[in-house]
Design a protein around this motif. Structure first.
Motif, PDB file in Angstrom:
ATOM      1  N   ALA A   1       0.374   3.689  -4.350  1.00  0.00           N
ATOM      2  CA  ALA A   1      -0.643   3.913  -4.149  1.00  0.00           C
ATOM      3  C   ALA A   1      -0.982   5.389  -4.247  1.00  0.00           C
ATOM      4  N   LYS A   2       0.104   6.310  -4.110  1.00  0.00           N
ATOM      5  CA  LYS A   2       0.091   7.882  -4.027  1.00  0.00           C
ATOM      6  C   LYS A   2      -0.371   8.245  -5.601  1.00  0.00           C
ATOM      7  N   MET A   3       0.186   7.429  -6.822  1.00  0.00           N
ATOM      8  CA  MET A   3      -0.254   7.618  -8.009  1.00  0.00           C
ATOM      9  C   MET A   3      -1.633   7.180  -8.298  1.00  0.00           C
ATOM     10  N   VAL A   4      -2.068   6.184  -7.603  1.00  0.00           N
ATOM     11  CA  VAL A   4      -3.384   5.380  -7.782  1.00  0.00           C
ATOM     12  C   VAL A   4      -4.331   6.581  -7.406  1.00  0.00           C
ATOM     13  N   GLU A   5      -3.892   7.290  -6.150  1.00  0.00           N
ATOM     14  CA  GLU A   5      -5.010   8.309  -5.894  1.00  0.00           C
ATOM     15  C   GLU A   5      -5.103   9.585  -6.862  1.00  0.00           C
TER      16      GLU A   5
ATOM     17  N   ILE B   1      -3.605   0.624   0.345  1.00  0.00           N
ATOM     18  CA  ILE B   1      -3.608   0.240   1.425  1.00  0.00           C
ATOM     19  C   ILE B   1      -3.946   1.348   2.436  1.00  0.00           C
ATOM     20  N   ALA B   2      -4.955   1.084   3.358  1.00  0.00           N
ATOM     21  CA  ALA B   2      -5.670   1.990   4.375  1.00  0.00           C
ATOM     22  C   ALA B   2      -4.458   2.375   5.209  1.00  0.00           C
ATOM     23  N   PRO B   3      -4.512   3.375   6.098  1.00  0.00           N
ATOM     24  CA  PRO B   3      -5.766   4.475   5.933  1.00  0.00           C
ATOM     25  C   PRO B   3      -5.553   5.469   4.399  1.00  0.00           C
ATOM     26  N   VAL B   4      -6.897   5.875   4.384  1.00  0.00           N
ATOM     27  CA  VAL B   4      -7.203   6.804   3.006  1.00  0.00           C
ATOM     28  C   VAL B   4      -7.884   7.986   3.589  1.00  0.00           C
ATOM     29  N   ASP B   5      -7.840   9.101   2.668  1.00  0.00           N
ATOM     30  CA  ASP B   5      -9.013  10.252   2.915  1.00  0.00           C
ATOM     31  C   ASP B   5     -10.133   9.816   2.459  1.00  0.00           C
ATOM     32  N   GLU B   6     -11.052   9.443   3.447  1.00  0.00           N
ATOM     33  CA  GLU B   6     -12.378   9.013   3.140  1.00  0.00           C
ATOM     34  C   GLU B   6     -13.300  10.290   3.046  1.00  0.00           C
ATOM     35  N   ASN B   7     -12.837  11.605   3.218  1.00  0.00           N
ATOM     36  CA  ASN B   7     -13.582  12.509   2.823  1.00  0.00           C
ATOM     37  C   ASN B   7     -13.551  12.676   1.377  1.00  0.00           C
TER      38      ASN B   7
ATOM     39  N   THR C   1       6.087   6.269  -3.480  1.00  0.00           N
ATOM     40  CA  THR C   1       4.806   6.317  -4.097  1.00  0.00           C
ATOM     41  C   THR C   1       3.892   5.248  -3.622  1.00  0.00           C
ATOM     42  N   PHE C   2       4.511   4.516  -2.705  1.00  0.00           N
ATOM     43  CA  PHE C   2       3.859   3.445  -1.614  1.00  0.00           C
ATOM     44  C   PHE C   2       3.341   4.073  -0.338  1.00  0.00           C
ATOM     45  N   MET C   3       2.136   3.690  -0.016  1.00  0.00           N
ATOM     46  CA  MET C   3       1.695   4.061   1.316  1.00  0.00           C
ATOM     47  C   MET C   3       2.582   3.480   2.258  1.00  0.00           C
ATOM     48  N   LEU C   4       3.020   2.327   2.242  1.00  0.00           N
ATOM     49  CA  LEU C   4       3.542   1.723   3.362  1.00  0.00           C
ATOM     50  C   LEU C   4       4.882   2.418   3.647  1.00  0.00           C
ATOM     51  N   HIS C   5       5.396   3.010   2.644  1.00  0.00           N
ATOM     52  CA  HIS C   5       6.733   3.864   2.908  1.00  0.00           C
ATOM     53  C   HIS C   5       6.333   5.048   3.905  1.00  0.00           C
ATOM     54  N   HIS C   6       5.129   5.614   3.844  1.00  0.00           N
ATOM     55  CA  HIS C   6       4.795   6.781   4.751  1.00  0.00           C
ATOM     56  C   HIS C   6       4.480   6.177   6.156  1.00  0.00           C
ATOM     57  N   HIS C   7       3.822   5.146   6.148  1.00  0.00           N
ATOM     58  CA  HIS C   7       3.437   4.456   7.340  1.00  0.00           C
ATOM     59  C   HIS C   7       4.516   4.060   7.982  1.00  0.00           C
ATOM     60  N   VAL C   8       5.491   3.421   7.539  1.00  0.00           N
ATOM     61  CA  VAL C   8       6.698   3.116   8.209  1.00  0.00           C
ATOM     62  C   VAL C   8       7.477   4.513   8.918  1.00  0.00           C
ATOM     63  N   VAL C   9       7.492   5.495   7.949  1.00  0.00           N
ATOM     64  CA  VAL C   9       8.213   6.745   8.653  1.00  0.00           C
ATOM     65  C   VAL C   9       7.252   7.210   9.494  1.00  0.00           C
ATOM     66  N   GLN C  10       6.084   7.189   9.562  1.00  0.00           N
ATOM     67  CA  GLN C  10       5.172   8.028  10.625  1.00  0.00           C
ATOM     68  C   GLN C  10       5.360   7.065  11.759  1.00  0.00           C
TER      69      GLN C  10
END
Length: 296
Positions: free
Chosen positions: A129-133, A147-153, A197-206
């Motif tokens: 997901a990070k590379m997709v962005e 995978i949400a959340p994303v920077d909607e700004n 590179t996957f958003m789920l990684h960052h979500h789990v860590v957070q």
């Protein structure tokens, strides 16, 4: 000054080298150098610092680069909109798709789309997901699936589906007897996670940090099925989206819900707010949302 000169200038800045830029533009290096000198002469400013081997922007060149990219993007959007009106259900769309999403929900979407719209060429680029962005921001893809959340700004987000991520443990693991677990229950566990590179990684860590601890990440991989196999060998625990596990038949693992359900798996389209949304992009978005809704 014309669009061609802007394209040449931007390519030189990106490559930081006249020879490499000329090769990508399929022109000779002397011709490219002459074009840039003519542009600088016309504008009566120096855009490029040629004093070193690596080409750099002057201060005025940096300002010009930002504006040149904006003009070129606007020109490309104009061309796309004109083509769009004349071709309707013909054209192509480039989609950035994380493998963890593609394997779980997009097989039927892609096959039915090809059947329904044979004149639309669909190109899939698999990345986390990070590379997709990153690719969406730089114009390398038309749409991203993340995978949400994303920077909607910065991006526009269109929801596709919502599910949950679950804990996967070895069937002899002490937690396997529980009907549900909390994130706090995992403080002493060794984690096997999808890589950064996957958003789920960052979500789990957070979420682990929110629960008061830093997760002990033993191993990271871009392959979710490899993580499942490691869990089956009792090498640690992992957290994965529930839909991708529906096709797994392995008696060595046990799937446990996480409560409260803090790791929702919200999948949606990501669009660059600065980019024109073509008719074929809208067709693919609508087809995906309808198809996924019928599968839930």
């Amino acid at each position: 000054m014309d669009i061609r000169e802007l394209k040449y200038f931007i390519e030189i800045v990106k490559k930081k080298n006249f020879t490499l830029a000329a090769k990508n533009l399929h022109i000779s290096q002397p011709a490219l150098s002459k074009t840039m000198k003519n542009l600088e002469s016309e504008l009566e400013v120096q855009l490029l610092d040629r004093s070193d081997k690596e080409i750099k922007l002057t201060e005025i060149g940096q300002l010009f680069f930002v504006q040149a990219e904006a003009v070129l993007n606007a020109f490309d959007s104009l061309k796309a909109s004109l083509y769009d009106q004349s071709k309707l259900n013909k054209g192509e769309v480039i989609v950035g798709l994380p493998p963890v999403i593609g394997s779980s929900i997009f097989v039927k979407v892609l096959t039915t789309f090809k059947e329904s719209f044979p004149d639309i060429k669909l190109h899939i680029i698999e990345n986390g997901a990070k590379m997709v962005e990153h690719n969406l921001y730089n114009g390398k893809i038309d749409l991203g699936v993340v995978i949400a959340p994303v920077d909607e700004n910065q991006f526009e987000y269109i929801p596709i589906m919502e599910d949950e991520s679950v804990l996967v443990v070895h069937h002899h693991h002490p937690l396997a007897q529980r009907e549900a677990v909390s994130i706090a229950n995992l403080k002493e566990e060794e984690f096997l996670l999808l890589d950064k590179t996957f958003m789920l990684h960052h979500h789990v860590v957070q979420y682990c940090q929110d629960a008061g601890f830093k997760p002990n990440i033993l191993f990271e991989s871009s392959q979710w099925d490899f993580l499942v196999e490691l869990v089956a060998q009792n090498q640690g625990v992992t957290i994965l989206p529930r839909p991708i596990l529906s096709r797994v038949e392995n008696r060595q693992i046990h799937i446990i819900p996480i409560r409260p359900n803090c790791l929702k798996w919200k999948v949606g389209f990501l669009l660059n707010r600065e980019q024109y949304v073509t008719h074929v992009m809208k067709v693919f978005i609508d087809h995906t949302v309808r198809t996924v809704a019928t599968c839930e």
